[in-house]
Design a protein around this motif. Structure first.
Motif, PDB file in Angstrom:
ATOM      1  N   THR A 126       0.873  -1.165   0.000  1.00  0.00           N
ATOM      2  CA  THR A 126       0.000   0.000   0.000  1.00  0.00           C
ATOM      3  C   THR A 126       0.910   1.214   0.000  1.00  0.00           C
ATOM      4  O   THR A 126       1.934   1.225   0.684  1.00  0.00           O
ATOM      5  N   LEU A 127       0.563   2.237  -0.777  1.00  0.00           N
ATOM      6  CA  LEU A 127       1.406   3.420  -0.903  1.00  0.00           C
ATOM      7  C   LEU A 127       0.821   4.591  -0.125  1.00  0.00           C
ATOM      8  O   LEU A 127      -0.396   4.763  -0.065  1.00  0.00           O
ATOM      9  N   PHE A 128       1.707   5.399   0.448  1.00  0.00           N
ATOM     10  CA  PHE A 128       1.319   6.593   1.189  1.00  0.00           C
ATOM     11  C   PHE A 128       2.253   7.722   0.788  1.00  0.00           C
ATOM     12  O   PHE A 128       3.477   7.573   0.841  1.00  0.00           O
ATOM     13  N   SER A 129       1.676   8.848   0.358  1.00  0.00           N
ATOM     14  CA  SER A 129       2.467  10.037   0.031  1.00  0.00           C
ATOM     15  C   SER A 129       2.626  10.831   1.319  1.00  0.00           C
ATOM     16  O   SER A 129       1.705  11.525   1.742  1.00  0.00           O
ATOM     17  N   SER A 130       3.793  10.733   1.957  1.00  0.00           N
ATOM     18  CA  SER A 130       3.985  11.368   3.264  1.00  0.00           C
ATOM     19  C   SER A 130       4.285  12.855   3.152  1.00  0.00           C
ATOM     20  O   SER A 130       4.074  13.595   4.103  1.00  0.00           O
ATOM     21  N   SER A 131       4.797  13.290   2.027  1.00  0.00           N
ATOM     22  CA  SER A 131       4.992  14.710   1.726  1.00  0.00           C
ATOM     23  C   SER A 131       5.237  14.817   0.231  1.00  0.00           C
ATOM     24  O   SER A 131       5.365  13.792  -0.462  1.00  0.00           O
ATOM     25  N   GLU A 132       5.318  16.020  -0.281  1.00  0.00           N
ATOM     26  CA  GLU A 132       5.443  16.196  -1.723  1.00  0.00           C
ATOM     27  C   GLU A 132       6.688  15.474  -2.251  1.00  0.00           C
ATOM     28  O   GLU A 132       7.797  15.688  -1.766  1.00  0.00           O
ATOM     29  N   GLY A 133       6.491  14.578  -3.210  1.00  0.00           N
ATOM     30  CA  GLY A 133       7.584  13.861  -3.832  1.00  0.00           C
ATOM     31  C   GLY A 133       8.094  12.657  -3.055  1.00  0.00           C
ATOM     32  O   GLY A 133       9.035  12.005  -3.480  1.00  0.00           O
ATOM     33  N   ILE A 134       7.455  12.340  -1.918  1.00  0.00           N
ATOM     34  CA  ILE A 134       7.888  11.223  -1.072  1.00  0.00           C
ATOM     35  C   ILE A 134       6.790  10.160  -1.038  1.00  0.00           C
ATOM     36  O   ILE A 134       5.645  10.453  -0.724  1.00  0.00           O
ATOM     37  N   THR A 135       7.161   8.928  -1.356  1.00  0.00           N
ATOM     38  CA  THR A 135       6.233   7.800  -1.272  1.00  0.00           C
ATOM     39  C   THR A 135       6.799   6.782  -0.299  1.00  0.00           C
ATOM     40  O   THR A 135       7.977   6.441  -0.362  1.00  0.00           O
ATOM     41  N   ARG A 136       5.965   6.335   0.598  1.00  0.00           N
ATOM     42  CA  ARG A 136       6.327   5.276   1.537  1.00  0.00           C
ATOM     43  C   ARG A 136       5.398   4.101   1.281  1.00  0.00           C
ATOM     44  O   ARG A 136       4.209   4.279   1.079  1.00  0.00           O
ATOM     45  N   GLY A 137       5.978   2.900   1.271  1.00  0.00           N
ATOM     46  CA  GLY A 137       5.194   1.698   1.057  1.00  0.00           C
ATOM     47  C   GLY A 137       5.119   0.893   2.337  1.00  0.00           C
ATOM     48  O   GLY A 137       6.086   0.832   3.096  1.00  0.00           O
ATOM     49  N   PHE A 138       3.970   0.283   2.561  1.00  0.00           N
ATOM     50  CA  PHE A 138       3.792  -0.550   3.747  1.00  0.00           C
ATOM     51  C   PHE A 138       2.868  -1.708   3.417  1.00  0.00           C
ATOM     52  O   PHE A 138       2.131  -1.683   2.425  1.00  0.00           O
ATOM     53  N   CYS A 139       2.913  -2.734   4.254  1.00  0.00           N
ATOM     54  CA  CYS A 139       2.033  -3.877   4.066  1.00  0.00           C
ATOM     55  C   CYS A 139       0.621  -3.482   4.472  1.00  0.00           C
ATOM     56  O   CYS A 139       0.402  -3.006   5.588  1.00  0.00           O
ATOM     57  N   GLY A 140      -0.340  -3.700   3.583  1.00  0.00           N
ATOM     58  CA  GLY A 140      -1.730  -3.373   3.876  1.00  0.00           C
ATOM     59  C   GLY A 140      -2.373  -4.339   4.858  1.00  0.00           C
ATOM     60  O   GLY A 140      -3.438  -4.055   5.392  1.00  0.00           O
ATOM     61  N   THR A 141      -1.723  -5.467   5.135  1.00  0.00           N
ATOM     62  CA  THR A 141      -2.260  -6.442   6.074  1.00  0.00           C
ATOM     63  C   THR A 141      -1.766  -6.190   7.488  1.00  0.00           C
ATOM     64  O   THR A 141      -2.555  -6.024   8.412  1.00  0.00           O
ATOM     65  N   CYS A 142      -0.442  -6.133   7.672  1.00  0.00           N
ATOM     66  CA  CYS A 142       0.107  -5.989   9.033  1.00  0.00           C
ATOM     67  C   CYS A 142       0.595  -4.579   9.348  1.00  0.00           C
ATOM     68  O   CYS A 142       0.870  -4.267  10.505  1.00  0.00           O
ATOM     69  N   GLY A 143       0.735  -3.721   8.329  1.00  0.00           N
ATOM     70  CA  GLY A 143       1.156  -2.341   8.549  1.00  0.00           C
ATOM     71  C   GLY A 143       2.653  -2.109   8.585  1.00  0.00           C
ATOM     72  O   GLY A 143       3.092  -0.984   8.770  1.00  0.00           O
ATOM     73  N   SER A 144       3.450  -3.154   8.408  1.00  0.00           N
ATOM     74  CA  SER A 144       4.907  -2.974   8.440  1.00  0.00           C
ATOM     75  C   SER A 144       5.368  -2.005   7.361  1.00  0.00           C
ATOM     76  O   SER A 144       4.992  -2.142   6.195  1.00  0.00           O
ATOM     77  N   PRO A 145       6.210  -1.012   7.719  1.00  0.00           N
ATOM     78  CA  PRO A 145       6.800  -0.162   6.686  1.00  0.00           C
ATOM     79  C   PRO A 145       7.769  -0.994   5.851  1.00  0.00           C
ATOM     80  O   PRO A 145       8.485  -1.849   6.383  1.00  0.00           O
ATOM     81  N   LEU A 146       7.780  -0.771   4.537  1.00  0.00           N
ATOM     82  CA  LEU A 146       8.592  -1.567   3.624  1.00  0.00           C
ATOM     83  C   LEU A 146       9.668  -0.770   2.899  1.00  0.00           C
ATOM     84  O   LEU A 146      10.783  -1.235   2.735  1.00  0.00           O
ATOM     85  N   PHE A 147       9.310   0.440   2.433  1.00  0.00           N
ATOM     86  CA  PHE A 147      10.274   1.213   1.650  1.00  0.00           C
ATOM     87  C   PHE A 147       9.941   2.691   1.667  1.00  0.00           C
ATOM     88  O   PHE A 147       8.852   3.110   2.050  1.00  0.00           O
ATOM     89  N   PHE A 148      10.918   3.458   1.199  1.00  0.00           N
ATOM     90  CA  PHE A 148      10.836   4.905   1.049  1.00  0.00           C
ATOM     91  C   PHE A 148      11.359   5.224  -0.346  1.00  0.00           C
ATOM     92  O   PHE A 148      12.376   4.667  -0.765  1.00  0.00           O
ATOM     93  N   ALA A 149      10.669   6.100  -1.075  1.00  0.00           N
ATOM     94  CA  ALA A 149      11.146   6.543  -2.385  1.00  0.00           C
ATOM     95  C   ALA A 149      10.933   8.045  -2.493  1.00  0.00           C
ATOM     96  O   ALA A 149       9.925   8.575  -2.020  1.00  0.00           O
ATOM     97  N   SER A 150      11.897   8.722  -3.091  1.00  0.00           N
ATOM     98  CA  SER A 150      11.834  10.175  -3.211  1.00  0.00           C
ATOM     99  C   SER A 150      12.113  10.597  -4.646  1.00  0.00           C
ATOM    100  O   SER A 150      13.039  10.072  -5.276  1.00  0.00           O
ATOM    101  N   GLU A 151      11.356  11.566  -5.131  1.00  0.00           N
ATOM    102  CA  GLU A 151      11.611  12.116  -6.459  1.00  0.00           C
ATOM    103  C   GLU A 151      12.979  12.800  -6.505  1.00  0.00           C
ATOM    104  O   GLU A 151      13.572  12.924  -7.570  1.00  0.00           O
TER     105      GLU A 151
END
Length: 124
Positions: free
Chosen positions: A56-81
């Protein structure tokens, strides 16, 4: 090299060399992980894949995407433009996290005074 979330629904594989491995002390990462410091593996895009699950993807701020498991909620990754062609995976999610050694520190000036002292200094 593989890793997974707490429940095992999201499994990823990293192939080839990492760009870097390091600790981050920024407030955003602390809040995303509920921990005083997090350790990332900066890995080149195109050299990793999901073996199972779709984060599941979450835009935490402009140009920042954080991915997490939609089942257990564990954070998985961070990506930045601001850092194209690279995704940052949480090192603690690896099946064998001892295979990586952090040698960089980001945002040491934001480190909590009670954070582990090794995490705020560079020892590479």
């Amino acid at each position: 090299m593989t890793g997974h979330c707490l429940c095992g629904a999201c499994v990823f594989e990293l192939t080839g060399p990492h760009n870097w491995v390091g600790h981050c002390h920024c407030e955003s990462c602390r809040r995303a992980t509920a921990s005083p410091v997090t350790t990332f593996i900066g890995h080149p895009d195109g050299a990793w894949r999901w073996l199972s699950g779709v984060p599941t993807l979450f835009s935490s701020s402009e140009g920042i995407t954080r991915g997490f498991c939609g089942t257990c909620g564990s954070p998985l990754f961070f990506a930045s433009e601001r850092i194209p062609d690279e995704t940052h995976f949480y090192a603690a999610l690896l099946d064998n996290p001892e295979t990586v050694t952090p040698d960089e520190v980001s945002f040491a000036e934001e480190a909590l005074t009670w954070a582990p002292p090794w995490s705020a200094r560079h020892e590479g």
